[in-house]
Design an enzyme around this catalytic site. Structure first.
Site, PDB file in Angstrom:
ATOM      1  N   VAL A  79       3.691  -0.419   4.423  1.00 30.24           N
ATOM      2  CA  VAL A  79       2.304  -0.720   4.764  1.00 30.24           C
ATOM      3  C   VAL A  79       1.731  -1.661   3.716  1.00 30.24           C
ATOM      4  O   VAL A  79       1.901  -1.421   2.518  1.00 30.24           O
ATOM      5  CB  VAL A  79       1.462   0.562   4.844  1.00 30.24           C
ATOM      6  N   GLY A  98       8.506   2.196   7.932  1.00 32.90           N
ATOM      7  CA  GLY A  98       7.948   0.862   7.713  1.00 32.90           C
ATOM      8  C   GLY A  98       7.168   0.866   6.415  1.00 32.90           C
ATOM      9  O   GLY A  98       6.826   1.925   5.917  1.00 32.90           O
ATOM     10  N   ASP A 152       4.676  15.665  10.962  1.00 36.90           N
ATOM     11  CA  ASP A 152       4.845  15.211   9.574  1.00 36.90           C
ATOM     12  C   ASP A 152       3.540  15.355   8.794  1.00 36.90           C
ATOM     13  O   ASP A 152       3.164  14.471   8.021  1.00 36.90           O
ATOM     14  CB  ASP A 152       5.339  13.764   9.543  1.00 36.90           C
ATOM     15  N   LYS A 158       1.197  -2.152   9.047  1.00 32.40           N
ATOM     16  CA  LYS A 158       2.496  -1.473   8.932  1.00 32.40           C
ATOM     17  C   LYS A 158       3.539  -2.336   9.611  1.00 32.40           C
ATOM     18  O   LYS A 158       3.469  -2.593  10.809  1.00 32.40           O
ATOM     19  CB  LYS A 158       2.443  -0.095   9.596  1.00 32.40           C
ATOM     20  N   LEU A 194       0.814  -1.217   0.000  1.00 25.17           N
ATOM     21  CA  LEU A 194       0.000   0.000   0.000  1.00 25.17           C
ATOM     22  C   LEU A 194       0.846   1.264   0.000  1.00 25.17           C
ATOM     23  O   LEU A 194       0.439   2.302  -0.508  1.00 25.17           O
ATOM     24  CB  LEU A 194      -0.928   0.022   1.231  1.00 25.17           C
ATOM     25  N   GLY A 195       2.027   1.210   0.597  1.00 22.94           N
ATOM     26  CA  GLY A 195       2.869   2.407   0.627  1.00 22.94           C
ATOM     27  C   GLY A 195       3.941   2.286   1.681  1.00 22.94           C
ATOM     28  O   GLY A 195       4.069   1.262   2.342  1.00 22.94           O
TER      29      GLY A 195
END
Ligand SMILES: N#CCCn1cc(-c2nc(Nc3ccc(C4CCNCC4)cc3)nc3c2CCN3)cn1
Length: 307
Positions: free
Chosen positions: A39, A37, A152, A58, A31-32
């Site tokens: 995901v 980490g 962030d 994650k 997913l990304g």
């Protein structure tokens, strides 16, 4: 009459819904990448008949970036957050006999905001962008009631639940303010991406709710450029700095530009009142920046006026 042992009802241990067994967590697709980490989309399928729920997991990159301790802080942070505009914690999955762990979260089907806005740029109205902006403000308002600083906030860390709901995610850099100070000072420059950072972060590593407000201004900029990569904050800032950057680091150049009142230019077609709101968030003096509740109200007023 003494009771026989069998007649004493023993409650079974309460079932822990936040504990996911690795053997039932079925990998589906990537997913990304988060702060430290990757995901993955998984199905938690204890019945083994594909009726289990989809979850976003994650995984901690083994010996990459911050360690298990920092990841456990991220898990702890997410597990205490209960807000419609923050991605939901589901639980944890231990592997390698508790030597490694994964964070299990609700799966948001539409992915990150930057990808979603770019893909749907031809049919997203100003009104819908302002709705997303107000939801991010409400999530941030909630976060700061618990004295958390996200550190962030960026369109890549906002996830889309459906066509009219976004949620804040990725609490890998989140810090809790000390009880006696309204800012968190990092011992050395952190991993936050420079181009979303307020001047006091670049100059003094000082992070606060007010530096999150600055980053929110940059998220507004991303939104109103439809997250067009050719107009992203990093590219615009590097163009302004000039390619041949020698000696002083990029963060010093950026800090000087901001001190000389340079700011990201208005995105093409951006409504003037929205650009003026971005500039409110980019007030040099952090004490004079609006709060997330101010921003929430201002954005909601714009949504009303936009009818
Ligand atoms: N934040 C942050 C940075 C790290 N990160 C978090 C997630 C994440 N993604 C989703 N959902 C998701 C993601 C991508 C797609 C598509 C988009 C088109 N291209 C193919 C993939 C679809 C749905 N749901 C989540 C999470 C965390 C909690 N729930 C992904 N990266």
């Amino acid at each position: 009459v003494t009771q026989s042992p069998m007649s004493i009802a023993v409650n079974p241990a309460p079932y822990d819904h936040t504990l996911f067994e690795e053997r039932h967590l079925c990998y589906i697709s990537p997913l990304g990448r988060g702060n430290f980490g990757c995901v993955e989309l998984c199905r938690y399928d204890p019945l083994g008949d594909n009726t289990g729920e989809l979850v976003a997991v994650k995984k901690l990159q083994p010996n990459k970036g911050p360690d298990l301790e920092d990841f456990q802080k991220e898990v702890k942070t997410l597990s205490v957050l209960h807000c419609d505009y923050i991605v939901k914690y589901r639980g944890v999955c231990y592997s390698m006999g508790r030597l490694s762990m994964s964070l299990v979260m609700e799966y948001l089907p539409y992915g990150s905001l930057n990808g979603y806005v770019w893909t749907n740029r031809h049919n997203i109205t100003t009104r819908r962008m302002l709705l997303f902006a107000s939801q991010i403000c409400k999530g941030m308002e909630y976060l700061q009631t618990l004295r958390y600083v996200h550190r962030d906030l960026a369109a890549r860390n906002i996830l889309v639940a459906n066509d009219s709901l976004v949620k804040i995610a990725d609490f890998g850099l989140t810090k809790v303010l000390p009880f006696d100070k309204e800012y968190y000072r990092l011992s050395q420059p952190g991993q936050s991406p420079l181009f979303w950072l307020a001047p006091e972060c670049l100059n003094e590593n000082k992070f606060s709710n007010k530096s999150d407000v600055w980053s929110f201004g940059v998220v507004l900029h991303e939104l109103f450029t439809y997250c067009d990569n050719s107009l992203n904050p990093k590219r615009i800032c590097l163009q302004e700095i000039g390619q041949n950057v020698q000696g002083t680091s990029i963060s010093m150049h950026l800090a000087n530009m901001l001190a000389n009142n340079w700011r990201l230019p208005a995105p093409p077609g951006c409504p003037p009142k929205v650009y003026s709101l971005m500039n409110d968030c980019w007030t040099y003096d952090f004490d004079k920046r609006p709060t997330f509740s101010d921003l929430s109200r201002k954005v909601e007023n714009m949504i009303q006026d936009d009818r």
